[in-house]
Design a protein around this motif. Structure first.
Motif, PDB file in Angstrom:
ATOM      1  N   GLU A 441       0.801  -1.229   0.000  1.00 34.96           N
ATOM      2  CA  GLU A 441       0.000   0.000   0.000  1.00 34.96           C
ATOM      3  C   GLU A 441       0.831   1.276   0.000  1.00 34.96           C
ATOM      4  O   GLU A 441       0.355   2.330  -0.436  1.00 34.96           O
ATOM      5  N   TYR A 442       2.073   1.178   0.503  1.00 31.83           N
ATOM      6  CA  TYR A 442       2.816   2.418   0.745  1.00 31.83           C
ATOM      7  C   TYR A 442       4.305   2.123   0.644  1.00 31.83           C
ATOM      8  O   TYR A 442       4.793   1.138   1.203  1.00 31.83           O
ATOM      9  N   PHE A 443       5.035   3.003  -0.070  1.00 31.32           N
ATOM     10  CA  PHE A 443       6.484   2.868  -0.195  1.00 31.32           C
ATOM     11  C   PHE A 443       7.127   4.236   0.045  1.00 31.32           C
ATOM     12  O   PHE A 443       6.582   5.260  -0.383  1.00 31.32           O
ATOM     13  N   LEU A 444       8.269   4.212   0.706  1.00 32.01           N
ATOM     14  CA  LEU A 444       9.029   5.445   0.924  1.00 32.01           C
ATOM     15  C   LEU A 444      10.467   5.189   0.508  1.00 32.01           C
ATOM     16  O   LEU A 444      11.181   4.397   1.124  1.00 32.01           O
ATOM     17  N   PRO A 460       4.125  -3.158  -7.940  1.00 29.10           N
ATOM     18  CA  PRO A 460       3.304  -4.289  -8.374  1.00 29.10           C
ATOM     19  C   PRO A 460       2.593  -3.990  -9.700  1.00 29.10           C
ATOM     20  O   PRO A 460       2.110  -2.878  -9.940  1.00 29.10           O
ATOM     21  N   GLU A 461       2.541  -5.012 -10.561  1.00 28.53           N
ATOM     22  CA  GLU A 461       1.992  -4.831 -11.904  1.00 28.53           C
ATOM     23  C   GLU A 461       0.486  -4.588 -11.915  1.00 28.53           C
ATOM     24  O   GLU A 461      -0.038  -3.854 -12.752  1.00 28.53           O
ATOM     25  N   TYR A 465      -0.715   3.344  -8.465  1.00 25.47           N
ATOM     26  CA  TYR A 465      -0.161   4.158  -7.388  1.00 25.47           C
ATOM     27  C   TYR A 465      -0.037   5.612  -7.815  1.00 25.47           C
ATOM     28  O   TYR A 465       0.113   5.918  -9.008  1.00 25.47           O
ATOM     29  N   LYS A 466      -0.059   6.489  -6.828  1.00 27.01           N
ATOM     30  CA  LYS A 466       0.327   7.884  -7.051  1.00 27.01           C
ATOM     31  C   LYS A 466       1.711   8.084  -6.437  1.00 27.01           C
ATOM     32  O   LYS A 466       2.080   7.424  -5.455  1.00 27.01           O
ATOM     33  N   ARG A 501       7.411   9.315  -2.138  1.00 26.05           N
ATOM     34  CA  ARG A 501       6.333   8.692  -1.377  1.00 26.05           C
ATOM     35  C   ARG A 501       5.337   8.122  -2.380  1.00 26.05           C
ATOM     36  O   ARG A 501       4.802   8.847  -3.212  1.00 26.05           O
ATOM     37  N   ILE A 502       5.113   6.834  -2.279  1.00 24.38           N
ATOM     38  CA  ILE A 502       4.287   6.112  -3.263  1.00 24.38           C
ATOM     39  C   ILE A 502       3.113   5.479  -2.514  1.00 24.38           C
ATOM     40  O   ILE A 502       3.307   4.684  -1.589  1.00 24.38           O
TER      41      ILE A 502
END
Length: 506
Positions: A441-444, A460-461, A465-466, A501-502
Motif C-alpha cells: 500500500e505504501y512505499f518510501l 506491483p503490476e 499508485y500515485k 512517497r508512493i
C-alpha cells in the motif's frame, strides 16, 4: 418525617459517591503516609502496597520523601475498582487500606510505550509510536529559568523522546555545579551513600511530568562516566539501593524509559556482571516493565540479552539498521549518530544537512534515529558562576541548528503512514537506494545526497499508485502527474535529499 429521612439518606449516599476517588488509566494514584523518621528511613524502613482489581494484583514499593513523609505511587493499567493494603515493618505505615476507581484514558493519554511487532514501538492502547528523540543530558540540573526555556523549545513538536541523566554530569560546557545533589553530605565527594536528598529527585519527577504533558518520553540515564562527585564508583549495595529508590519514585510515570547507562563501557568501575545484574534488577522490580536499554561508547553491549527491550546505539552508520534488525530481533535506535554543531570534538560538528541525512537513511532502513546539537556561540551567556555557552546537548535552552525543523517534517511523514514500515531487500533486482514499505500500500524511497537523477522504481503490476517527490531539506512535497504500476522511470529534480512517497490508489 419519613420523607425527610429518605432525602437525608439519599443526600449522604450522593455525597459518598461523588467523593469517591477516581484515577485515569495510566495516571498516578499516590498514597501519602506520615511515619517515624528516626534512624535511617531510606534503609531501615520497608514499605509496599498490594493493589487488587479482581484477579489483577500489583505489588508496589514505597519510598521516603523527607520530613516524615512516605509515599507509594501506583499506575493503574486496568479500569474498574481497585483496593490496596500496605505492608511495612513500621507499625504506623502498615495495614493502611483504601480504594479508588480507575476510569478509561482520555484523549492524549495513550499509556506507556512498549515494543510492538518485534521491530517497532506502540503505546499501551496500540497507537503507533515512532521515536524521534534528542539528547539533553543535564537539563534537569540547571534550575527553573533554563528548564522552562528548554520545555518551551520542546513544545514545538520536534521530538517525542529525550535522553537525560539522573546524576549530574561533568564535561566540557557543563562545569557548573548542580543546584541540588542526589545524596546527603558535602560536595564534592563527602556523601552519605545511605541517605538520598528528596528535593533532588522531586525536581527530576517534576520534569518527567512536564515532559509527559508535551507527549515526550523521558529516557532516564541511570549511570554515566562523566562524574567528579564519585557517583559512578558506588559499590553494588549502594547501586542497588539507588536503583530501588528511583524505581519506587519514577516507575509510576507512564513516559519513563530506563537507559542503564550512557557509554557503559567507559564506566570503568562496572563490569559485565554488574550491568547484567542491573538489567535483571530493573526487570524484576519495575511493576510496569518499562522499556530497558544500555548505550555504548566504543563497544556495543550484548544486545541479545532478552531483558534488553531495544537496541540503543552510538554509531553514525544509521543505514545499517537493516542489517541489525535480523541480528537482534528488536527495535534499532541510533540514540547518538553524532551531533549537529561546530565544536572541535569530531562527534559534535555535523552540518544540519548531515544530521537530516542520517535521520532519513536510518528510517528507510528500518531504524530510528536521535538528534543532538552542540553549537558554540561567539557571545557566551552568564549562567551560574561563570560565563559559558549553553549547548543544547548539555543543558538545553534553545536550538540554534537547522535540522530540527526537517526532523519534524520527517516525523510528520512517518506518523501519517498507514502502518509500520519494513525495509525491503530485493532479491529479484538491485536498486541503488533504500526504501521501506507497508504491505503493497505504501512505499518510501530515499536517494540520499548523491543520487539526484532519474531512477527506476518497481511497483506491483496489477495495482495503481500515485507518486510524490519529497525534498527532505526544502520540506516540499510535489505530486508527479499520472498513475503508476510495474516498472517506471521517474525523473527526479537535480537536488540532494530527494525521496519518493508512493501510495496505492484505493
Amino acid at each position: 418525617m419519613r420523607r425527610l429521612i429518605l432525602l437525608l439518606t439519599f443526600s449522604l449516599s450522593f455525597l459518598s459517591i461523588s467523593a469517591q476517588i477516581k484515577v485515569e488509566k495510566w495516571r498516578i494514584y499516590e498514597i501519602i503516609l506520615k511515619g517515624d523518621s528516626k534512624g535511617n528511613p531510606f534503609t531501615d524502613v520497608q514499605l509496599s502496597a498490594k493493589f487488587t482489581n479482581g484477579e489483577n494484583t500489583k505489588m508496589v514499593s514505597g519510598f521516603y520523601d523527607g520530613n516524615g513523609i512516605y509515599k507509594i505511587r501506583f499506575m493503574p493499567q486496568t479500569t474498574g475498582p481497585w483496593t490496596y493494603v500496605t505492608t511495612s515493618n513500621l507499625k504506623s505505615l502498615s495495614n493502611k487500606k483504601g480504594k479508588f476507581e480507575c476510569f478509561s484514558n482520555t484523549n492524549g493519554n495513550h499509556g506507556q510505550v512498549v515494543v510492538k511487532d518485534t521491530f517497532n514501538f506502540a503505546y499501551s492502547d496500540n497507537k503507533t509510536y515512532y521515536p524521534f528523540g534528542t539528547t539533553c543530558y543535564a537539563w534537569v540540573h540547571q534550575g527553573d529559568s533554563l528548564a522552562q526555556l528548554t520545555l518551551k523549545t520542546l513544545s514545538n513538536g520536534y521530538f517525542n523522546k529525550i535522553r537525560m541523566c539522573i546524576f549530574p554530569k561533568d564535561y566540557d560546557w557543563n562545569k557548573n555545579e548542580p543546584l541540588l545533589y542526589p545524596l546527603e553530605g558535602k560536595p564534592l565527594t563527602d556523601w552519605d551513600y545511605t541517605k538520598f536528598n528528596p528535593p533532588y529527585f522531586q525536581n527530576i519527577e517534576k520534569r518527567i511530568a512536564q515532559l509527559d504533558s508535551l507527549g515526550i518520553e523521558a529516557d532516564l540515564i541511570v549511570f554515566h562516566p562523566y562524574d567528579r562527585w564519585g557517583f559512578q564508583k558506588m559499590d553494588r549495595k549502594t547501586d542497588d539501593l539507588y536503583i530501588n529508590y528511583i524505581i519506587a519514585r519514577f516507575a509510576a510515570y507512564k513516559n519513563v524509559w530506563w537507559s542503564l547507562a550512557n557509554e557503559y563501557d567507559y564506566v570503568k568501575s562496572k563490569k559485565t556482571d554488574d550491568w547484567n545484574h542491573f538489567i535483571q534488577l530493573f526487570a524484576e522490580k519495575d511493576p510496569y516493565n518499562h522499556l530497558r536499554s544500555i548505550h555504548n561508547g566504543a563497544d556495543l553491549y550484548d544486545q541479545t540479552n532478552p531483558l534488553i527491550t531495544h537496541v540503543s546505539i552510538q554509531n553514525e552508520d544509521t543505514y545499517k539498521a537493516k542489517e541489525l534488525r535480523p541480528k537482534y530481533k528488536k527495535p534499532i535506535v541510533y540514540d547518538e549518530c553524532r551531533y549537529e554543531g561546530n565544536i572541535n570534538w569530531p562527534w559534535g560538528n555535523l552540518t544540519g544537512q548531515e544530521m537530516v541525512n542520517k535521520f532519513w537513511r536510518g528510517v528507510v532502513n528500518g531504524g530510528f534515529v536521535g538528534h543532538g546539537e552542540t553549537y558554540v556561540t561567539e557571545n557566551p551567556v552568564k549562567w551560574g558562576y561563570e560565563s559559558q555557552d549553553i549547548l543544547w546537548w548539555s543543558k538545553g535552552g534553545v536550538l540554534r541548528g537547522q535540522s530540527q525543523e526537517r526532523i519534524k517534517f520527517l516525523r510528520n511523514i512517518i506518523e501519517s503512514t498507514p502502518g509500520y514500515l519494513t525495509p525491503i531487500i530485493n532479491t529479484e533486482f538491485w536498486v541503488p537506494y533504500s526504501y521501506v514499505a507497508f504491505k503493497d500500500e505504501y512505499f518510501l524511497h530515499y536517494f540520499s545526497t548523491d543520487q539526484s537523477r532519474s531512477q527506476i522504481v518497481y511497483l506491483p503490476e496489477n495495482l495503481k499508485y500515485k507518486i510524490e517527490i519529497i525534498n527532505a531539506w526544502d520540506m516540499t512535497i510535489t505530486p508527479v502527474k499520472g498513475e503508476f504500476s510495474g516498472k517506471n522511470l521517474i525523473q527526479l529534480p537535480q537536488k540532494p535529499f530527494t525521496a519518493l512517497r508512493i501510495t496505492k490508489i484505493m
